[in-house]
Design a protein around this motif. Sequence first.
Motif, PDB file in Angstrom:
ATOM      1  N   MET A 163      -5.281   9.607  -0.517  1.00  0.00           N
ATOM      2  CA  MET A 163      -5.471   8.642  -1.603  1.00  0.00           C
ATOM      3  C   MET A 163      -4.719   7.373  -1.227  1.00  0.00           C
ATOM      4  SD  MET A 163      -7.303  10.374  -3.839  1.00  0.00           S
ATOM      5  CE  MET A 163      -7.140   9.660  -5.499  1.00  0.00           C
ATOM      6  N   VAL A 164      -5.268   6.227  -1.567  1.00  0.00           N
ATOM      7  CA  VAL A 164      -4.634   4.943  -1.273  1.00  0.00           C
ATOM      8  C   VAL A 164      -4.352   4.234  -2.592  1.00  0.00           C
ATOM      9  CG1 VAL A 164      -4.878   2.698  -0.164  1.00  0.00           C
ATOM     10  CG2 VAL A 164      -5.807   4.745   0.945  1.00  0.00           C
ATOM     11  N   LEU A 214       0.820  -1.211   0.000  1.00  0.00           N
ATOM     12  CA  LEU A 214       0.000   0.000   0.000  1.00  0.00           C
ATOM     13  C   LEU A 214       0.853   1.260   0.000  1.00  0.00           C
ATOM     14  CD1 LEU A 214      -2.638  -0.642   2.829  1.00  0.00           C
ATOM     15  CD2 LEU A 214      -3.027  -0.804   0.363  1.00  0.00           C
ATOM     16  N   MET A 215       0.358   2.298  -0.659  1.00  0.00           N
ATOM     17  CA  MET A 215       0.905   3.644  -0.513  1.00  0.00           C
ATOM     18  C   MET A 215      -0.242   4.571  -0.131  1.00  0.00           C
ATOM     19  SD  MET A 215       2.994   6.111  -3.189  1.00  0.00           S
ATOM     20  CE  MET A 215       1.660   6.263  -4.389  1.00  0.00           C
ATOM     21  N   LEU A 265      -3.230  19.851  -4.802  1.00  0.00           N
ATOM     22  CA  LEU A 265      -3.556  18.929  -5.892  1.00  0.00           C
ATOM     23  C   LEU A 265      -4.963  18.379  -5.743  1.00  0.00           C
ATOM     24  CD1 LEU A 265      -0.183  16.997  -5.885  1.00  0.00           C
ATOM     25  CD2 LEU A 265      -0.977  18.480  -7.725  1.00  0.00           C
ATOM     26  N   LYS A 266      -5.655  18.291  -6.856  1.00  0.00           N
ATOM     27  CA  LYS A 266      -6.967  17.647  -6.872  1.00  0.00           C
ATOM     28  C   LYS A 266      -6.781  16.129  -6.912  1.00  0.00           C
ATOM     29  CE  LYS A 266      -9.446  21.451  -9.090  1.00  0.00           C
ATOM     30  NZ  LYS A 266     -10.432  21.627  -8.002  1.00  0.00           N
ATOM     31  N   PRO A 267      -7.711  15.385  -6.330  1.00  0.00           N
ATOM     32  CA  PRO A 267      -7.586  13.916  -6.324  1.00  0.00           C
ATOM     33  C   PRO A 267      -7.405  13.321  -7.717  1.00  0.00           C
ATOM     34  CG  PRO A 267      -9.282  14.605  -4.802  1.00  0.00           C
ATOM     35  CD  PRO A 267      -8.858  15.839  -5.521  1.00  0.00           C
ATOM     36  N   ASP A 268      -8.108  13.829  -8.706  1.00  0.00           N
ATOM     37  CA  ASP A 268      -7.980  13.297 -10.066  1.00  0.00           C
ATOM     38  C   ASP A 268      -6.589  13.541 -10.636  1.00  0.00           C
ATOM     39  OD1 ASP A 268     -10.493  12.241 -10.079  1.00  0.00           O
ATOM     40  OD2 ASP A 268     -11.407  13.867 -11.250  1.00  0.00           O
ATOM     41  N   GLU A 269      -5.916  14.587 -10.176  1.00  0.00           N
ATOM     42  CA  GLU A 269      -4.558  14.853 -10.655  1.00  0.00           C
ATOM     43  C   GLU A 269      -3.598  13.797 -10.111  1.00  0.00           C
ATOM     44  OE1 GLU A 269      -4.674  19.688 -11.274  1.00  0.00           O
ATOM     45  OE2 GLU A 269      -4.276  18.904  -9.265  1.00  0.00           O
ATOM     46  N   PRO A 296     -10.898  10.074  -3.175  1.00  0.00           N
ATOM     47  CA  PRO A 296     -10.303  10.615  -1.949  1.00  0.00           C
ATOM     48  C   PRO A 296     -11.068  10.242  -0.686  1.00  0.00           C
ATOM     49  CG  PRO A 296     -11.640  12.299  -2.998  1.00  0.00           C
ATOM     50  CD  PRO A 296     -11.668  11.106  -3.919  1.00  0.00           C
ATOM     51  N   TYR A 297     -10.308  10.159   0.405  1.00  0.00           N
ATOM     52  CA  TYR A 297     -10.861   9.961   1.736  1.00  0.00           C
ATOM     53  C   TYR A 297     -10.569  11.234   2.529  1.00  0.00           C
ATOM     54  CZ  TYR A 297     -10.543   5.136   0.099  1.00  0.00           C
ATOM     55  OH  TYR A 297     -10.646   3.979  -0.636  1.00  0.00           O
TER      56      TYR A 297
END
Length: 267
Positions: free
Chosen positions: A261-262, A181-182, A219-223, A238-239
């Motif tokens: 983000m995971v 996991l990251m 940064l946006k999650p989609d980026e 995103p969480y």
Amino acid sequence: MVASNGTVSAREPQSAREFNDQAEGPSIDPADVARFSAQAAEWWDAKGPFAPLHRFNPARLAFVRDRAAAHFGRDVKKREAFAGLTLLDIGCGGGLIAEPMRRMGFDVTAADASSENIGTARAHADQQGLDIRYRAATVEQLEAEGAGPFDVVLTMEVIEHVADPEAFVRTCSRLVKPGGLMVVATLNRTLKALALGKFAAEYILRWVPAGTHDWRQFLKPDEIRAMLADEPLTVTGPYGLEFNPLTDRWSEGNADINYMMVATRDR
């Protein structure tokens, strides 16, 4: 902070090279490194400039703990629940994440581009009797040296401070073991984050020193998802994490400001 689940053995001696590390790499933003280096001695002062991070820390620790437990099938009620698993904390600062992760049983390596931060983190870990491998190094240096791979890689509130976010996060992801996991934590580039995560936090509430963040680097999650698209990863999120001023506590919630983000590396 997460409470200790028990004592651990004294740390092992470190090599002379480790005490003389010099962090180098294209992801470094010298101005940000200098800013955090100047405050290095105050990381563990719960009433000092990092007080908001101390309040924030339990929520992000719980997030990492619970996601890792679900992924690896571990029981968090057990002492040193994550024994046998390796973890890399990139941009570790003074060790506020690394120490509780070690207490949970992870074999922890922690790196930061600031040698001052590493000095503070190492000294504090010594006082606590925690065997954490600290490195004044960038993620590029770790990859070049063949570090890892690790079961868990954390980069918490770091990506918004680097010069090349895509190169940085992709390099981080390559240090994750297959099946590992990251977790990437950062701030969303929204007007709400500009108003609250930047101006209110820095200039009104004085949670962090003025100039700590540059909203244009949020940064946006989609980026983040797009940056990792060419890596063999499954990305979720995103969480969100949000602050409740009535309870003075953080918990999972809206992702308009702070989020995680995971990414799971394919086996």
